[in-house]
Scaffold this motif. Structure first.
Motif, PDB file in Angstrom:
ATOM      1  N   SER A  24      -2.797  -8.243   7.161  1.00  0.00           N
ATOM      2  CA  SER A  24      -3.393  -9.848   6.818  1.00  0.00           C
ATOM      3  C   SER A  24      -2.841 -10.634   7.468  1.00  0.00           C
ATOM      4  CB  SER A  24      -3.713  -9.927   5.237  1.00  0.00           C
ATOM      5  OG  SER A  24      -3.386 -10.913   4.772  1.00  0.00           O
ATOM      6  N   SER A  30       5.004  -8.492  -1.161  1.00  0.00           N
ATOM      7  CA  SER A  30       4.056  -8.918  -1.617  1.00  0.00           C
ATOM      8  C   SER A  30       2.550  -8.362  -0.925  1.00  0.00           C
ATOM      9  CB  SER A  30       3.680 -10.416  -0.470  1.00  0.00           C
ATOM     10  OG  SER A  30       3.273  -9.670   0.655  1.00  0.00           O
ATOM     11  N   ASP A  31       0.964  -8.290  -2.508  1.00  0.00           N
ATOM     12  CA  ASP A  31       0.532  -7.559  -1.975  1.00  0.00           C
ATOM     13  C   ASP A  31      -0.368  -8.171  -3.835  1.00  0.00           C
ATOM     14  OD1 ASP A  31      -0.116  -4.772  -1.066  1.00  0.00           O
ATOM     15  OD2 ASP A  31      -1.714  -5.099  -3.075  1.00  0.00           O
ATOM     16  N   LEU A  32      -1.460  -8.275  -2.942  1.00  0.00           N
ATOM     17  CA  LEU A  32      -2.810  -8.941  -4.059  1.00  0.00           C
ATOM     18  C   LEU A  32      -2.496  -8.218  -5.566  1.00  0.00           C
ATOM     19  CD1 LEU A  32      -5.370  -9.676  -1.120  1.00  0.00           C
ATOM     20  CD2 LEU A  32      -2.864 -11.092  -2.047  1.00  0.00           C
ATOM     21  N   LEU A  62       3.406  -2.779  11.598  1.00  0.00           N
ATOM     22  CA  LEU A  62       2.721  -1.593  11.302  1.00  0.00           C
ATOM     23  C   LEU A  62       0.971  -1.748  11.135  1.00  0.00           C
ATOM     24  CD1 LEU A  62       2.799   1.402  11.469  1.00  0.00           C
ATOM     25  CD2 LEU A  62       2.670   1.019   8.184  1.00  0.00           C
ATOM     26  N   GLY A  63       0.826  -3.454  10.256  1.00  0.00           N
ATOM     27  CA  GLY A  63      -0.458  -3.187   9.974  1.00  0.00           C
ATOM     28  C   GLY A  63      -1.925  -3.421  11.081  1.00  0.00           C
ATOM     29  N   ILE A  64      -2.735  -3.074  10.698  1.00  0.00           N
ATOM     30  CA  ILE A  64      -3.745  -3.245  11.703  1.00  0.00           C
ATOM     31  C   ILE A  64      -4.401  -4.388  11.600  1.00  0.00           C
ATOM     32  CG2 ILE A  64      -5.300  -2.420  12.929  1.00  0.00           C
ATOM     33  CD1 ILE A  64      -4.657   0.361  12.350  1.00  0.00           C
ATOM     34  N   MET A  97       2.545  -5.010   6.718  1.00  0.00           N
ATOM     35  CA  MET A  97       2.112  -3.499   6.129  1.00  0.00           C
ATOM     36  C   MET A  97       0.940  -3.672   5.630  1.00  0.00           C
ATOM     37  SD  MET A  97       5.732  -1.174   5.660  1.00  0.00           S
ATOM     38  CE  MET A  97       6.344  -0.384   6.759  1.00  0.00           C
ATOM     39  N   SER A  98      -0.028  -5.077   6.223  1.00  0.00           N
ATOM     40  CA  SER A  98      -0.662  -5.402   5.069  1.00  0.00           C
ATOM     41  C   SER A  98      -2.412  -5.453   6.302  1.00  0.00           C
ATOM     42  CB  SER A  98      -0.630  -6.439   4.623  1.00  0.00           C
ATOM     43  OG  SER A  98      -0.495  -7.572   5.152  1.00  0.00           O
ATOM     44  N   GLY A 112       2.288   4.684  15.238  1.00  0.00           N
ATOM     45  CA  GLY A 112       2.422   6.446  14.835  1.00  0.00           C
ATOM     46  C   GLY A 112       3.750   6.416  14.383  1.00  0.00           C
ATOM     47  N   GLY A 167       1.019  -1.123   0.090  1.00  0.00           N
ATOM     48  CA  GLY A 167       0.298   0.337   0.127  1.00  0.00           C
ATOM     49  C   GLY A 167       0.864   1.314   0.030  1.00  0.00           C
ATOM     50  N   LEU A 168       0.574   2.305   0.310  1.00  0.00           N
ATOM     51  CA  LEU A 168       1.240   3.420   0.276  1.00  0.00           C
ATOM     52  C   LEU A 168       1.789   3.523   1.367  1.00  0.00           C
ATOM     53  CD1 LEU A 168       0.523   6.397  -1.234  1.00  0.00           C
ATOM     54  CD2 LEU A 168      -1.123   4.542  -0.696  1.00  0.00           C
ATOM     55  N   ILE A 169       2.180   3.368   2.064  1.00  0.00           N
ATOM     56  CA  ILE A 169       2.688   2.969   3.029  1.00  0.00           C
ATOM     57  C   ILE A 169       4.322   2.000   3.314  1.00  0.00           C
ATOM     58  CG2 ILE A 169       3.308   2.763   6.055  1.00  0.00           C
ATOM     59  CD1 ILE A 169       1.002   3.820   6.689  1.00  0.00           C
ATOM     60  N   ARG A 175      -0.398  -2.248  -7.343  1.00  0.00           N
ATOM     61  CA  ARG A 175       1.016  -2.137  -6.631  1.00  0.00           C
ATOM     62  C   ARG A 175       2.018  -2.015  -6.344  1.00  0.00           C
ATOM     63  NH1 ARG A 175      -2.677   0.067  -1.147  1.00  0.00           N
ATOM     64  NH2 ARG A 175      -3.891   2.166  -2.613  1.00  0.00           N
ATOM     65  N   ILE A 191       4.357  -0.843  16.338  1.00  0.00           N
ATOM     66  CA  ILE A 191       4.846   0.228  15.141  1.00  0.00           C
ATOM     67  C   ILE A 191       3.555   1.265  15.415  1.00  0.00           C
ATOM     68  CG2 ILE A 191       5.734   2.021  13.922  1.00  0.00           C
ATOM     69  CD1 ILE A 191       7.451  -0.519  15.318  1.00  0.00           C
TER      70      ILE A 191
END
Ligand code: NAD
Ligand code: ZN
Length: 344
Positions: free
Chosen positions: A245, A197-199, A265-267, A242-243, A291, A176-178, A203, A289
């Motif tokens: 997922s 990695s990304d789906l 970082l990803g929630i 950072m996903s 902020g 994603g962006l981050i 991106r 992480i």
């Protein structure tokens, strides 16, 4: 009372409304910033869509937005080290200054943090008031657009520089962006191989432009294991999740080298299950992480940007603030990189 235009979460339902509201007055130790550019964050999309998190968190009416840059136009009493006309952005978390963490110099984990554009009026407006302490002065070599996305760049920087990275092999889950910005930071900081990695192939294309050596798309059956074999590694030394997922996080744990480190970082949803035995027997370190570090992350960001780190490939759309709806539409379609709103 003088008025300004602002994007207001006026009602507890889906949407955002362009309204005329009073220009805020800076109080003691506060600064009034005239906004030039803002950027739309995933958090703003949550507030716009009015999902569960937004319903639990946001008190309407409130001006949203926390990614911005502009010019100092007025100062309350007590403000020092600043002049009218200064070009600035700002840290979006206001720390209390008196809790245990604040007093030991760890303001990023303040126990009483207030978020600009989340818990108090934000920056999607012609003017915003913020505490002088949160102001970040901008070097003239940093462009207005780049300055407007330094807040999420700070999330990426805080995560990517959590562990020493020189010579290490890095897996980033989520471009994603981050995630894409984290690729550029890892490259800048001297990582050996960077696998992302990304789906979404579009991106992953951005991640390649930012410096990824190899990309994998799990929706096409590709796995982090394939990258290890292709690049001739034992496993990854650093993982940046950072996903948000659970599947991506599990694939990451499977492919980390013994004794390696993961920054989260990803929630991830609270229902996420992980193989705890692997985390223990591989002796992995996990770090959550939140902020940006105040204000060391900002210092590092500035130095990377003026030394040539280029964030421009992540910006894909630009609109005037009166066309904000178009910006939120492309964000909702999830087919965009960063969306900038112009306020000039
Ligand atoms: P984003 O939605 O732009 O990026 C997430 C990416 O993950 C998307 O591109 C998506 O396609 C990808 N993804 C989804 N499932 C995947 C899978 N199984 N494997 C690989 N990739 C997958 O979000 P962002 O703005 O880049 O933020 C990244 C994450 O960080 C989000 O979860 C966000 O909520 C979180 N976040 C946390 C903080 C913090 O302080 N901890 C701050 C900002 C954002
Ligand atoms: Zn505090």
């Amino acid at each position: 009372m003088k008025k300004m235009k602002a994007l207001v979460k006026a009602r507890p339902e889906r949407g955002l409304w362009l309204e005329e509201v009073p220009i805020p007055e800076p109080g003691i130790n506060e600064v009034l910033v005239k906004i030039k550019k803002t950027a739309i964050c995933g958090t703003d999309l949550h507030i716009y869509l009015w999902d569960d998190w937004a319903q639990r968190t946001i008190k309407t009416p409130m001006i949203i937005g926390h990614e911005y840059m502009g010019i100092v136009v007025k100062m309350g009493s007590g403000v020092r080290n600043m002049e009218i006309g200064d070009r600035v952005t700002g840290e979006g978390h206001i720390a209390c200054g008196h809790c245990r963490n604040c007093r030991r110099g760890k303001k990023h984990v303040c126990q009483n943090t207030i978020g600009i554009g989340v818990n108090r009026d934000g920056a999607f407006a012609e003017y915003v008031v913020i505490p002088a302490e949160n102001i970040i002065h901008l070097d003239k070599r940093i462009s207005d657009e780049t300055a407007a996305i330094m807040d999420p760049f700070g999330n990426a920087t805080h995560t990517a520089l959590s562990f020493p990275i020189i010579g290490e092999d890095v897996l980033i889950t989520g471009a994603g962006l981050i995630g894409s910005m984290a690729v550029a930071i890892c490259r800048f900081a001297g990582a050996r191989y960077i696998v992302v990695s990304d789906l979404s192939d579009s991106r992953l294309e951005i991640a390649k432009k930012m410096g990824a050596d190899l990309t994998i798309n799990p929706s096409k059956g590709e796995k982090a294991r394939d990258a290890i074999d292709k690049l001739g590694m034992y496993g990854f030394d650093i993982g940046l999740e950072m996903s948000g997922s659970p599947a991506a996080f599990n694939d990451m744990i499977d492919n980390m080298y013994n004794g390696s480190k993961i920054a989260l970082l990803g929630i991830l949803p609270n229902t996420t299950t992980v193989p705890w035995d692997k985390i223990i027997f591989k002796a992995l370190s996990l770090k959550g992480i939140y902020g940006r570090e105040m204000f060391e992350t900002w210092y590092k960001m500035e130095q990377m940007l003026i030394s040539g780190l280029d964030l421009s490939p992540v910006i894909t759309h630009r609109f005037h603030f009166e066309d904000f709806q178009k910006g939120f539409d492309v964000m909702e379609e999830r087919n965009s990189g960063k969306v900038i709103l112009n306020w000039e």
